[in-house]
Each structure stands twice: as C-alpha cells, then as structure tokens.
Design a protein around this motif. Structure first.
Motif, PDB file in Angstrom:
ATOM      1  N   MET A 126       4.280  13.479  -0.280  1.00 47.99           N
ATOM      2  CA  MET A 126       3.681  12.740   0.835  1.00 47.99           C
ATOM      3  C   MET A 126       2.336  12.131   0.403  1.00 47.99           C
ATOM      4  O   MET A 126       2.034  10.984   0.729  1.00 47.99           O
ATOM      5  N   CYS A 127       1.565  12.900  -0.316  1.00 46.04           N
ATOM      6  CA  CYS A 127       0.248  12.392  -0.757  1.00 46.04           C
ATOM      7  C   CYS A 127       0.397  11.220  -1.711  1.00 46.04           C
ATOM      8  O   CYS A 127      -0.335  10.223  -1.638  1.00 46.04           O
ATOM      9  N   ARG A 128       1.419  11.366  -2.619  1.00 49.87           N
ATOM     10  CA  ARG A 128       1.630  10.271  -3.583  1.00 49.87           C
ATOM     11  C   ARG A 128       2.092   8.993  -2.876  1.00 49.87           C
ATOM     12  O   ARG A 128       1.669   7.892  -3.219  1.00 49.87           O
ATOM     13  N   GLU A 129       2.950   9.169  -1.882  1.00 50.91           N
ATOM     14  CA  GLU A 129       3.439   8.007  -1.119  1.00 50.91           C
ATOM     15  C   GLU A 129       2.284   7.347  -0.393  1.00 50.91           C
ATOM     16  O   GLU A 129       2.183   6.102  -0.339  1.00 50.91           O
ATOM     17  N   ARG A 130       1.417   8.163   0.161  1.00 50.67           N
ATOM     18  CA  ARG A 130       0.271   7.623   0.887  1.00 50.67           C
ATOM     19  C   ARG A 130      -0.678   6.874  -0.057  1.00 50.67           C
ATOM     20  O   ARG A 130      -1.192   5.801   0.288  1.00 50.67           O
ATOM     21  N   GLU A 131      -0.880   7.405  -1.279  1.00 47.39           N
ATOM     22  CA  GLU A 131      -1.750   6.751  -2.253  1.00 47.39           C
ATOM     23  C   GLU A 131      -1.186   5.401  -2.684  1.00 47.39           C
ATOM     24  O   GLU A 131      -1.917   4.417  -2.845  1.00 47.39           O
ATOM     25  N   ARG A 132       0.189   5.384  -2.849  1.00 44.51           N
ATOM     26  CA  ARG A 132       0.815   4.124  -3.245  1.00 44.51           C
ATOM     27  C   ARG A 132       0.650   3.054  -2.170  1.00 44.51           C
ATOM     28  O   ARG A 132       0.359   1.897  -2.454  1.00 44.51           O
ATOM     29  N   LYS A 133       0.800   3.465  -0.918  1.00 47.92           N
ATOM     30  CA  LYS A 133       0.637   2.508   0.185  1.00 47.92           C
ATOM     31  C   LYS A 133      -0.807   2.013   0.260  1.00 47.92           C
ATOM     32  O   LYS A 133      -1.070   0.835   0.518  1.00 47.92           O
TER      33      LYS A 133
END
Length: 623
Positions: free
Chosen positions: A1-8
C-alpha cells in the motif's frame, strides 16, 4: 500500500512539474512574439521618419536587407537596405546625376524594385559592349604598339636576355623532369598544329588536355627550376598561341572548345608564372598577357550575358556550366594578378626596356572593360560567402586590382603630389566611376549584410576565405591611396561610401581586437590614417556614427600599440593626422588617452629628422 501510494505521489508531482514547464514555455513564446511585434513597430516608425526627414542620423536607419532589393536606374546602383538608400540619395554621385536630368524628377521615380539580378546584368552587358565600341580605336592602337614592341624584342638580343632569358640556354639547369618537359612541350606544339584554328572539337582537344595535365603535375609543387625550364623552352609562347587562337572566335558566339581545355591552358600559365620573376618578365616582353586579357574579357561577357538571360529555374547542366565559368574566370584573374604582383615586387628597374612595356597591358586591360566587368560581378553578392568557388573568384579579382595598383605606384614617388601621370588617368577614371571598383560595397555586403552588430557582444569568428577577401580589400584601398590620395579620399568621403568604409573599418578593428589578427589590424590603421590625412571633411567622419566610433576604436587598441616602438610607428601617425587642426577630434582624444604620448612621439620624430638632415649636410661637405 505504501509503495502504491508513493508511485501515485510521484506521478502527481511529475504531472504538476510538466504542466508548470508547459506554462513557462507558453509564457516565453508570448514574450518572444511580443518582442518581435515591438521591434517591427519600431522598424516601421524609423522607416517613416527616415523617408519624411532630410536630416536623419545613421543610427535611425534600418540596416537589415530589403526583401526585394532596390535599384537606382539613374546611377546603376544596387540598394540592399534603407541605410544604403538614404545615403545614396544624399550622395554626391546621385545629386550630380539628378542635376544633369532635364526634367526635375523626384528621387522616388528613379528607385525601382529588382526581381532578380537579370536587369542589372542586362544593363551592364550593354554598357560594356558600348564601351568596347567607343574604345575600339584605342584598343587597336594598344594592340599594335604591344605587337610592334614584341617584334622588335625578337629581332634584337637584349643584354638582359643574353644573361638570363636566353631560351636556348638550359644546359646549366638540372631537374629530374627536364627531359619530360621537353617531350611534353614538343607534343603540345604538334597537337596545337593538328587542332589548327579554333573552335576545337572535343576529340581534338582531348590529347591536348592530357598533355596539359601532365605539364601541370610536372611544374606545380616543384622547385623554381622547373618553371624556368618551362619558360626557356617556349612553354609560355605555346600557351599564349593557343589562347590567342581561342579568342579569335568572333564575339557573341560561344566557342565549342571544351571549357576544361581552356581552364587547363590558363592553369598551366598561372602555375608557370607564380613566384617566378623570370617568367613574369618574359610574359610582358613577349606580349603573352594580351591573349589572357582577351580570353578573360570574352568569358566575362559570356558570364554577364548568361546571367541577364537566365530563367528562374536552373538545371543541373546550367549550374555546372556556371561553376566551370567561375573557375575559369578565377584562374585567368589569378594569372594576371601573379604577373603584375611579381613585377611590382621586382621594380621597373629589373625590366630592361622602357616602362610602357608594363603599363600598356594595364591600359589595354582598362580599355577592354575588364575592370567594369569585375565591378559588375561583385554586385549580386550579398550575405555570407558559403560558395567556395565564388569566394576564390572574388579573392582573385581583388588580388588583380592589388597587383595593378602596386605596379602603377612604381611610377609615383610622392604620395601627396596632385599630379596624375598619363598611365594613371584611365585607371583613376574607372576607379571614380565604379566607386573604388565596387570593393567597399562588396565587403560591406559580405560583412554587414544584417547591419553592424552591437559591441556589447563578441563578434563571430569569420571564415578564412572571408578574412582573406577583407585583407585583400583593405590592401587595395591602401594601394589606391598611394596612387592618388586626394581622389580616393574624395571617393571614400562621399555620403554613401563613407558609411560603408567606416562600418567596415570599425567592424574589422573590433574583430581583430577580439580575435587576434595583427596583419589585418595594421592595414586598417594605415587605411584610417590615409583616409583623414590633411582632409578636414574626412576628419569629421572619424567621429560620426554610433558609439564606439572609428576614432574611439583607434584609441582603445591593445596596450602594445602604445608601448612597442614598431607598433607605435603605425598607430601614432594615424592619431596625429586624425586630430591635426581638429579641435573636436582632439577633445575626443584627450578623453580616451594621454596626449602626452603623442607629444613625446612628435618630439622624437622631429629630433630624428633634424639628426638625419645634419648627417646629410656633413656628407655633402665631404663630397
């Protein structure tokens, strides 16, 4: 979830950054467009002001080229910008031409648009033909005199010929290609006899082309001995005979002889004379220059006539034919330039007979209209020189003028003498009518076609061929000053030419300061001195124009010119004549440099002169 948020988050930041950059780019485009519109409005305002005012400064005039070049029908002068137009309308030449008109026509009626260079070339072509008709008797007289002198030279054996120029005396000369040269010249004589009179067919000319090519390789790049052997074996006589047969073809008819054959004949003549004083003297004594001049004039007429009849669309064949003709013109001009320059360096004392032997070919060249044709070939040039063939042609043309002017200068010892020798009159007449043979206008069109740049930036580095033409042009102007100072000062001091001369000189001095070119800079300093010496009108022009003016540039030369005795002897005389009896120029000088330097220099020169006079007085007592 954190990685997805960073990518966005990274994607959002990237999108924001790209939108900001796009917005900045659009704002910059709008600023650029606004600046262009503002500059265009200023140009329109300046143009209207220049056309409505009789007293307008040079800085307010537009210097960028017209989209369609203008043409003064009355003076036969090309006008490429508003600066050209206004200065020409105020020039002495145009005012005198307007005064000679029966009707008082306005200036606007004699300025027309040029679609291309065809109108100009057509006018020049007919003018040259008319001049040849007018000078027909003079040309015939000069031909007869040169031919008779050659006949006398062949009947008697001159002491100089006994010592040096005996054609049979080649036993003392040693070279690896001596036997080869003898065989090639023997073959060339046979081939010339086989071809007979011109025109020559390609099949007959092909063996001659091979022989001429071998001769070129045998002489070019070798030592002086090969050139001397070629001359003493009669090589120049054979080339001269071939060219005279080619020029015997009636005027107006294009000879079918292949251009390559004529080019090779001219090239061999040029290579044989280049750097060889003996061959140059022989070419004058044996009248070998007349066929070269005749061929040059014939090719010039063909070139100008073709330009006047040219269609808008060029074919590949037409382009190649034009390039071949330019190469031939360049070679013929270089051949004559080599001969006259060598004679000028040798001095008339080295020629055993009377000096008319040297001056008759020059007068013949002038009477044939070669100088007017040369000036006409400069007119279409506007903008940077990208064509190497054209650049070589222009350089060869100016070098020929340098050679002629240097040879004429041998006849005159006092620069300030107002007397004009008879040998100079025709040359000076053409010089005045063509405004120094169109050389200042040519140089201005090459260097400052987009207007003089601001000195806040560094000038661009000029190509080597452009610098060579600039150097040759300034040398020519200095040579012309030496021939007849007051005439050249009057030409360059006229409204139109003075703008060009000051613009050229200022730009080149600025260029030489930024990109070291000592030789050109020294020629420019001398030219500025001759321009204003004992001439109050031209002294005023030194401080005219936009800042820095020509006078200011001379005062801000590198330190070496104020400390090195050799360079001081170049610069200080120019500064002295610039401010002599001119309070305004003297005031400018005091603001830029310490006048004590000039005062000390003048005192030293006076002491040297007095010491020299005392030495001469003592020597006269001893004798």
């Amino acid at each position: 979830m954190c990685r997805e948020r960073e990518r966005k988050l990274v994607a959002v930041q990237t999108a924001q950054q790209s939108s900001v950059e796009e917005l900045e780019r659009k704002i910059q485009i709008k600023h650029t467009e606004y600046a262009k519109r503002y500059d265009m409005q200023l140009e329109q305002i300046r143009e209207k002001a220049a056309l409505t005012s009789k007293h307008v400064s040079e800085d307010s005039l537009r210097v960028t080229p017209f989209e369609k070049r203008q043409w003064c029908k009355l003076c036969q002068v090309k006008i490429i910008s508003e600066l050209y137009m206004v200065t020409h309308l105020r020039s002495k030449r145009h005012q005198e031409a307007m005064a000679s008109l029966k009707e008082n026509a306005p200036d606007s009626s004699v300025i027309v648009e040029m679609e291309d260079d065809a109108d100009l070339s057509r006018t020049v072509y007919h003018e040259i033909i008319d001049k040849l008709k007018v000078n027909k008797k003079r040309v015939k007289k000069l031909r007869s005199r040169m031919a008779n002198r050659t006949k006398q030279q062949s009947e008697i054996t001159d002491s100089y010929v006994k010592k040096v120029l005996a054609e049979s005396d080649i036993s003392k000369l040693h070279s690896e290609v001596k036997g080869k040269l003898q065989k090639l010249l023997k073959d060339l004589r046979k081939q010339l006899d086989t071809c007979g009179n011109a025109p020559w067919s390609p099949s007959n000319a092909l063996p001659m082309e091979k022989t001429l090519g071998e001769l070129m390789r045998s002489i070019k790049g070798k030592t002086l001995v090969e050139q001397v052997i070629f001359g003493r074996l009669g090589g120049l006589s054979i080339i001269s005979c071939a060219l005279s047969r080619l020029t015997a073809v009636e005027n107006g008819r294009k000879p079918p002889t292949p251009p390559k054959t004529i080019l090779l004949l001219s090239s061999v003549f040029c290579v044989a004379c280049e750097g060889c004083q003996e061959n140059c003297i022989r070419s004058v004594e044996k009248n070998h220059l007349q066929p070269v001049i005749d061929m040059l004039m014939q090719v010039y007429l063909q070139h100008i006539h073709e330009i006047s009849e040219v269609q808008i669309a060029y074919t590949k064949e037409k382009v190649k034919s034009s390039q071949d003709r330019l190469k031939l013109l360049s070679t013929l001009l270089k051949s004559l330039a080599v001969v006259f320059s060598t004679l000028a360096q040798a001095g008339i004392d080295s020629i055993p007979s009377d000096d008319r032997m040297v001056f008759d070919p020059i007068n013949y060249l002038v009477a044939m209209g070669v100088l007017e044709s040369m000036s006409a070939s400069f007119s279409p040039v506007c903008g940077p020189l990208d064509d190497q063939i054209l650049a070589e042609l222009l350089l060869s043309s100016v070098n020929l003028l340098i050679g002629i002017s240097a040879t004429l200068h041998l006849k005159k010892s006092d620069v300030f003498s107002p007397k004009v020798p008879d040998e100079f009159s025709n040359f000076l007449d053409v010089l005045q009518r063509t405004e120094l043979f169109g050389v200042p206008t040519l140089l201005y069109a090459i260097l400052l076609h987009a207007g003089p740049p601001r000195h806040s930036t560094t000038p661009p580095i000029l190509p080597s061929h452009t610098l060579a033409i600039a150097m040759a042009a300034v040398k020519l102007i200095n040579n012309c000053f030496l021939i007849q100072l007051n005439v050249v000062q009057s030409c360059l001091g006229d409204e139109s030419l003075s703008v060009q001369f000051r613009g050229i000189t200022s730009y080149l001095i600025w260029h030489c300061k930024e990109h070291s070119n000592e030789q050109l800079l020294q020629e420019l300093i001398v030219a500025a001195g001759y321009f204003c010496v004992l001439n109050p009108h031209n002294q005023v022009l030194l401080k005219a124009g936009r800042s820095p003016t020509l006078l200011q540039l001379l005062c801000t030369l590198p330190f070496e010119y104020f400390s090195d005795p050799r360079l001081k002897d170049l610069l200080f005389p120019t500064l002295v004549v610039a401010c002599y009896q001119s309070s305004d120029n003297r005031h400018i000088l005091t603001q830029e440099i310490s006048t004590q330097l000039l005062i000390d220099y003048i005192k030293i020169q006076i002491d040297r002169t007095s010491d020299l006079e005392s030495v001469k007085a003592e020597a006269s007592k001893l004798t």
